[in-house]
Scaffold this motif. Structure first.
Motif, PDB file in Angstrom:
ATOM      1  N   CYS A   1      19.643 -29.335 -22.815  1.00  0.00           N
ATOM      2  CA  CYS A   1      19.842 -28.011 -22.220  1.00  0.00           C
ATOM      3  C   CYS A   1      20.868 -28.098 -21.102  1.00  0.00           C
ATOM      4  N   SER A   2      21.420 -26.940 -20.765  1.00  0.00           N
ATOM      5  CA  SER A   2      22.288 -26.876 -19.594  1.00  0.00           C
ATOM      6  C   SER A   2      21.418 -27.070 -18.354  1.00  0.00           C
ATOM      7  N   GLU A   3      21.987 -27.686 -17.341  1.00  0.00           N
ATOM      8  CA  GLU A   3      21.234 -28.010 -16.131  1.00  0.00           C
ATOM      9  C   GLU A   3      20.615 -26.766 -15.487  1.00  0.00           C
ATOM     10  N   ASN A   4      21.269 -25.642 -15.597  1.00  0.00           N
ATOM     11  CA  ASN A   4      20.758 -24.420 -14.995  1.00  0.00           C
ATOM     12  C   ASN A   4      19.416 -23.992 -15.587  1.00  0.00           C
ATOM     13  N   VAL A   5      19.163 -24.354 -16.832  1.00  0.00           N
ATOM     14  CA  VAL A   5      17.911 -23.962 -17.481  1.00  0.00           C
ATOM     15  C   VAL A   5      16.702 -24.485 -16.712  1.00  0.00           C
ATOM     16  N   ILE A   6      16.807 -25.706 -16.185  1.00  0.00           N
ATOM     17  CA  ILE A   6      15.654 -26.244 -15.450  1.00  0.00           C
ATOM     18  C   ILE A   6      15.559 -25.695 -14.024  1.00  0.00           C
ATOM     19  N   ARG A   7      16.519 -24.865 -13.650  1.00  0.00           N
ATOM     20  CA  ARG A   7      16.386 -24.099 -12.405  1.00  0.00           C
ATOM     21  C   ARG A   7      15.642 -22.802 -12.676  1.00  0.00           C
ATOM     22  N   LEU A   8      15.745 -22.315 -13.908  1.00  0.00           N
ATOM     23  CA  LEU A   8      15.053 -21.084 -14.301  1.00  0.00           C
ATOM     24  C   LEU A   8      13.566 -21.352 -14.550  1.00  0.00           C
ATOM     25  N   LYS A   9      13.265 -22.445 -15.211  1.00  0.00           N
ATOM     26  CA  LYS A   9      11.896 -22.918 -15.459  1.00  0.00           C
ATOM     27  C   LYS A   9      11.915 -24.425 -15.271  1.00  0.00           C
ATOM     28  N   SER A  10      10.829 -24.971 -14.784  1.00  0.00           N
ATOM     29  CA  SER A  10      10.807 -26.421 -14.556  1.00  0.00           C
ATOM     30  C   SER A  10      10.842 -27.176 -15.885  1.00  0.00           C
ATOM     31  N   ALA A  11      11.319 -28.406 -15.814  1.00  0.00           N
ATOM     32  CA  ALA A  11      11.342 -29.257 -17.000  1.00  0.00           C
ATOM     33  C   ALA A  11       9.942 -29.395 -17.584  1.00  0.00           C
ATOM     34  N   ASP A  12       8.937 -29.533 -16.708  1.00  0.00           N
ATOM     35  CA  ASP A  12       7.551 -29.658 -17.184  1.00  0.00           C
ATOM     36  C   ASP A  12       7.095 -28.415 -17.946  1.00  0.00           C
ATOM     37  N   GLU A  13       7.470 -27.226 -17.456  1.00  0.00           N
ATOM     38  CA  GLU A  13       7.091 -25.986 -18.140  1.00  0.00           C
ATOM     39  C   GLU A  13       7.749 -25.892 -19.517  1.00  0.00           C
ATOM     40  N   ILE A  14       9.013 -26.249 -19.574  1.00  0.00           N
ATOM     41  CA  ILE A  14       9.746 -26.197 -20.844  1.00  0.00           C
ATOM     42  C   ILE A  14       9.154 -27.188 -21.837  1.00  0.00           C
ATOM     43  N   MET A  15       8.913 -28.414 -21.383  1.00  0.00           N
ATOM     44  CA  MET A  15       8.345 -29.429 -22.276  1.00  0.00           C
ATOM     45  C   MET A  15       6.950 -29.034 -22.738  1.00  0.00           C
ATOM     46  N   LYS A  16       6.165 -28.413 -21.867  1.00  0.00           N
ATOM     47  CA  LYS A  16       4.817 -27.971 -22.242  1.00  0.00           C
ATOM     48  C   LYS A  16       4.871 -26.923 -23.347  1.00  0.00           C
TER      49      LYS A  16
END
Length: 114
Positions: free
Chosen positions: A8-23
Motif C-alpha cells: 500500500c501507499s504509505e498514506n494508507v496507514i495514516r488513514l487506518k493503522s497497519a494493525d486495523e488493515i491487517m485485521k
C-alpha cells in the motif's frame, strides 16, 4: 498457509493503522471458512515511493498465496470479501485490488516438514 501480503501507499496507514488493515484482511480470510485462524498469515508493506500511472493516488494491493486445490468460486469469495472489507474501512482509497496465486503442493516445503 495462506499468506496475505498487503502492499500500500504509505498514506494508507495514516488513514487506518497497519494493525486495523491487517485485521480486516485476516478476518475476511477467516470468514470464508476455507482456512483456520492458525493458518492465516498477514503482512503489510507501506511504500513511500511509487508511481501509479504517473499519479501518487493511494493504493492497496493484496497478494494472496494459498495452497492449490481451491476452485474459482472459492478464490472469488476470498477476493471479493477482502476488497469489500477494505473498501468499507478505507473508502477514500481509489485503488484496492487483490490477486490470488496457488502454491503447488508438490514443491511446497516448510520447517515442520523436515
Amino acid at each position: 498457509m495462506p499468506n496475505f501480503i498487503i502492499d500500500c501507499s504509505e498514506n494508507v496507514i495514516r488513514l487506518k493503522s497497519a494493525d486495523e488493515i491487517m485485521k480486516e484482511v485476516f478476518d475476511s480470510a477467516l470468514e470464508t471458512d476455507l482456512f483456520t485462524a492458525s493458518e492465516i498469515k498477514v503482512r503489510i508493506n507501506p511504500f513511500s515511493y511509487y508511481n501509479n500511472g504517473n499519479s501518487l493516488d493511494d493504493f492497496i494491493h493484496v497478494f494472496a498465496y494459498i495452497m492449490e486445490g481451491r476452485n474459482t468460486e472459492q478464490k472469488n469469495k476470498i477476493s471479493k470479501g477482502i476488497v469489500t472489507k477494505l473498501a468499507k474501512i478505507l473508502p477514500e482509497v481509489p485503488a484496492i485490488t487483490i490477486n490470488i496465486m496457488d502454491f503447488e503442493k508438490a514443491t511446497y516445503f516448510n520447517k515442520n516438514m523436515i
